[in-house]
Every structure is written in C-alpha cells, then in structure tokens.
Design an enzyme around this catalytic site. Sequence first.
Site, PDB file in Angstrom:
ATOM      1  N   LYS A 250       0.847  -1.197   0.000  1.00 15.26           N
ATOM      2  CA  LYS A 250       0.000   0.000   0.000  1.00 15.26           C
ATOM      3  C   LYS A 250       0.884   1.249   0.000  1.00 15.26           C
ATOM      4  O   LYS A 250       0.764   2.139   0.848  1.00 15.26           O
ATOM      5  CB  LYS A 250      -0.952  -0.004   1.195  1.00 15.26           C
ATOM      6  CG  LYS A 250      -1.931  -1.182   1.120  1.00 15.26           C
ATOM      7  CD  LYS A 250      -3.099  -1.047   2.049  1.00 15.26           C
ATOM      8  CE  LYS A 250      -4.153  -2.112   1.796  1.00 15.26           C
ATOM      9  NZ  LYS A 250      -3.761  -3.497   2.100  1.00 15.26           N
TER      10      LYS A 250
ATOM     11  N   SER B 228     -12.678  -1.925   0.818  1.00 21.67           N
ATOM     12  CA  SER B 228     -13.826  -2.767   1.179  1.00 21.67           C
ATOM     13  C   SER B 228     -14.432  -2.432   2.549  1.00 21.67           C
ATOM     14  O   SER B 228     -15.531  -2.858   2.855  1.00 21.67           O
ATOM     15  CB  SER B 228     -13.396  -4.238   1.181  1.00 21.67           C
ATOM     16  OG  SER B 228     -12.331  -4.436   2.101  1.00 21.67           O
TER      17      SER B 228
ATOM     18  N   GLY C 253     -12.114  -8.749   0.057  1.00 21.83           N
ATOM     19  CA  GLY C 253     -13.364  -8.522   0.795  1.00 21.83           C
ATOM     20  C   GLY C 253     -14.311  -9.694   0.634  1.00 21.83           C
ATOM     21  O   GLY C 253     -15.511  -9.590   0.905  1.00 21.83           O
TER      22      GLY C 253
ATOM     23  N   ASP D 130       3.766   7.298  -0.556  1.00 15.85           N
ATOM     24  CA  ASP D 130       4.749   8.268  -0.068  1.00 15.85           C
ATOM     25  C   ASP D 130       5.202   9.179  -1.222  1.00 15.85           C
ATOM     26  O   ASP D 130       4.623   9.132  -2.314  1.00 15.85           O
ATOM     27  CB  ASP D 130       5.937   7.495   0.545  1.00 15.85           C
ATOM     28  CG  ASP D 130       6.542   8.223   1.737  1.00 15.85           C
ATOM     29  OD1 ASP D 130       6.804   9.444   1.601  1.00 15.85           O
ATOM     30  OD2 ASP D 130       6.765   7.597   2.772  1.00 15.85           O
TER      31      ASP D 130
ATOM     32  N   GLY E  27     -18.192 -10.508   1.031  1.00 17.91           N
ATOM     33  CA  GLY E  27     -18.244 -10.615  -0.427  1.00 17.91           C
ATOM     34  C   GLY E  27     -18.347 -12.059  -0.894  1.00 17.91           C
ATOM     35  O   GLY E  27     -18.019 -12.989  -0.160  1.00 17.91           O
TER      36      GLY E  27
ATOM     37  N   ALA F 107     -17.309 -14.635  -4.131  1.00 20.21           N
ATOM     38  CA  ALA F 107     -16.350 -14.698  -5.245  1.00 20.21           C
ATOM     39  C   ALA F 107     -17.059 -14.631  -6.603  1.00 20.21           C
ATOM     40  O   ALA F 107     -16.649 -13.880  -7.488  1.00 20.21           O
ATOM     41  CB  ALA F 107     -15.528 -15.981  -5.149  1.00 20.21           C
TER      42      ALA F 107
HETATM   43  O1  O7M Z   1     -10.181 -12.157   3.317  1.00 21.56           O
HETATM   44  P1  O7M Z   1      -9.737 -11.260   4.464  1.00 21.56           P
HETATM   45  O2  O7M Z   1     -10.760 -10.276   4.852  1.00 21.56           O
HETATM   46  O3  O7M Z   1      -9.179 -12.035   5.609  1.00 21.56           O
HETATM   47  O4  O7M Z   1      -8.461 -10.449   3.926  1.00 21.56           O
HETATM   48  C1  O7M Z   1      -8.553  -9.491   2.924  1.00 21.56           C
HETATM   49  C2  O7M Z   1      -7.192  -9.026   2.512  1.00 21.56           C
HETATM   50  O5  O7M Z   1      -7.340  -8.033   1.510  1.00 21.56           O
HETATM   51  C3  O7M Z   1      -6.370  -8.396   3.619  1.00 21.56           C
HETATM   52  O6  O7M Z   1      -5.009  -8.657   3.358  1.00 21.56           O
HETATM   53  C4  O7M Z   1      -6.653  -6.909   3.463  1.00 21.56           C
HETATM   54  O7  O7M Z   1      -5.576  -6.113   3.905  1.00 21.56           O
HETATM   55  C5  O7M Z   1      -6.824  -6.789   1.955  1.00 21.56           C
HETATM   56  N1  O7M Z   1      -7.699  -5.696   1.486  1.00 21.56           N
HETATM   57  C6  O7M Z   1      -8.997  -5.579   1.942  1.00 21.56           C
HETATM   58  O8  O7M Z   1      -9.478  -6.397   2.738  1.00 21.56           O
HETATM   59  N2  O7M Z   1      -9.748  -4.521   1.519  1.00 21.56           N
HETATM   60  C7  O7M Z   1      -9.316  -3.604   0.644  1.00 21.56           C
HETATM   61  O9  O7M Z   1     -10.056  -2.701   0.286  1.00 21.56           O
HETATM   62  C8  O7M Z   1      -8.025  -3.732   0.135  1.00 21.56           C
HETATM   63  C9  O7M Z   1      -7.250  -4.815   0.520  1.00 21.56           C
HETATM   64  C10 O7M Z   1      -6.043  -5.020  -0.195  1.00 21.56           C
HETATM   65  O10 O7M Z   1      -5.578  -6.094  -0.476  1.00 21.56           O
HETATM   66  O11 O7M Z   1      -5.467  -3.948  -0.643  1.00 21.56           O
HETATM   67  C11 O7M Z   1      -4.471  -4.094  -1.552  1.00 21.56           C
END
Ligand code: O7M
Length: 213
Positions: free
Chosen positions: A61, A116, A169, A64, A175, A177
């Site tokens: 993420k 999400s 998500g 910067d 969510g 799939a």
């Molecule tokens: O399936 P989960 O909820 O256990 O994990 C979801 C993963 O996706 C987790 O690593 C989060 O940091 C990431 N994620 C989100 O859940 N929501 C977002 O909007 C964005 C991410 C993400 O991967 O961003 C790159």
Amino acid sequence: MKRGTGLIVALDEINVHQAIELSRTLKMADALKVGYPFVLRNDMGMVRDLASRNKVVCDFKVADIPNTNRQIVEEAFKSGASAVIVHAFTGRDSLKQCIKTANDFGGEIFCIVEMSHPGSKQFMDKSTDEMAKMVVEEGAHGVIAPGNKPNRIRHIRSMVGDLQIMAPGIGKQGGNAREAIDAGADFVIVGRSICQALKPLDVARKIVAEIGK
Ligand code: O7M
C-alpha cells in the site's frame, strides 16, 4: 498477472511454518499476497522464499513521495514480487514513479482506488473516479476494487477498461467470489476464510469452483 483460477490468497495472520505449508498446498492460487503483517512478523527473506515457489504480490500500500516509493517498490521486486500494490491517492508523481520502477524490473503495479471497509466512504470513495482515470492514463497494470461491493466493481470496471481488477473482501467481509467475478473482477483476494480454515485446500477448491461456474 497471468489469470489461471482467479484466486489470490492473502497470507495474513499466519506464522512462517503455516505460510510455507500453504504455499505448497495452494498451488492452484494465481498468487500469494503478502503485506505488512506478514513481512513485519517474518522478514523479506520469507518473501524471497515464497517467490521461489509461487507468484507473490507485495501489498505494501505504497503511499509516499516518489523517491521513497521508488525504494519500497525496488525492494519488493528485488525480493521476487511479481506485482506491488500501491495507493493512488498520493497523486500522479508518486504513481508515475512506482510504474517507472516496476517497468525497470518487468513487474506490475496495482493501485487501490476504493476499499472494502466502511471507512473507505469517508475520504477515498469520493475520489475513486479521478483516481481510476489517472491510473489508466499513467499505464498501471491494474486496480484493487472492493470485492464485497459488486456494484462498485462494475462501476470501476467501466472506468478502467481492460486493466486487471483484484477484488478483496470475499468471505469474512461479506463478499462472494462469483458475484465479484460477474461484476468484472479478474481475481478475488481471500485471506482468513482460507488461511484460518481447518482445511484450507478444501475452502480454496470451493472458491475456485465458484469462480469457474
Ligand atoms: O479475506 P480477508 O478479509 O481475511 O483479507 C482481505 C485481505 O485483503 C487483507 O489482506 C486486506 O488487507 C486486503 N484488502 C482488503 O481487505 N480490503 C481492501 O479494500 C483492500 C485490501 C487489499 O488487499 O489492498 C491491496
């Protein structure tokens, strides 16, 4: 990213032994996603190790100034990542630098344009369209869109044309799939539903079957 099953597994909340085991078991995943929880708990050496067996997406993420972004993205690709996830909200110059560095390594950049969790509405969602437009203009490889909001995936798909969409998500965040793929996602990102399951392979197979329906 090459699309096979469409499943990306997020390796959060697991230790190094579980990660190695999952990387061997979940060969059907198109990639494993590692982020700060994983890297801070282990180290970048583990990313290198995983990348020797699976495609790895580094979810750093990145958000910067361009010079700092360059260093982060470089380290990820030097460790064998195939793609790095960066934020779009830091603006065009920061994004440009990420894409330039990725191109130097033959890697890919995926940009977050909406998230999400509920808090995404507060600031981020107001700028989704502008960010999506910039991401396309700058030639990123894809975007991250909320997998638990199919309508938003549909909208983001309409903004980004044929760029790839990864949708987190799924499962724990509500969510589905199949719905995310139907709405226009190329990949779903699944973390806890697989990694915390008693039988991760069974859950992964079920999700892959759903995607393939
Ligand atoms: O399936 P989960 O909820 O256990 O994990 C979801 C993963 O996706 C987790 O690593 C989060 O940091 C990431 N994620 C989100 O859940 N929501 C977002 O909007 C964005 C991410 C993400 O991967 O961003 C790159």
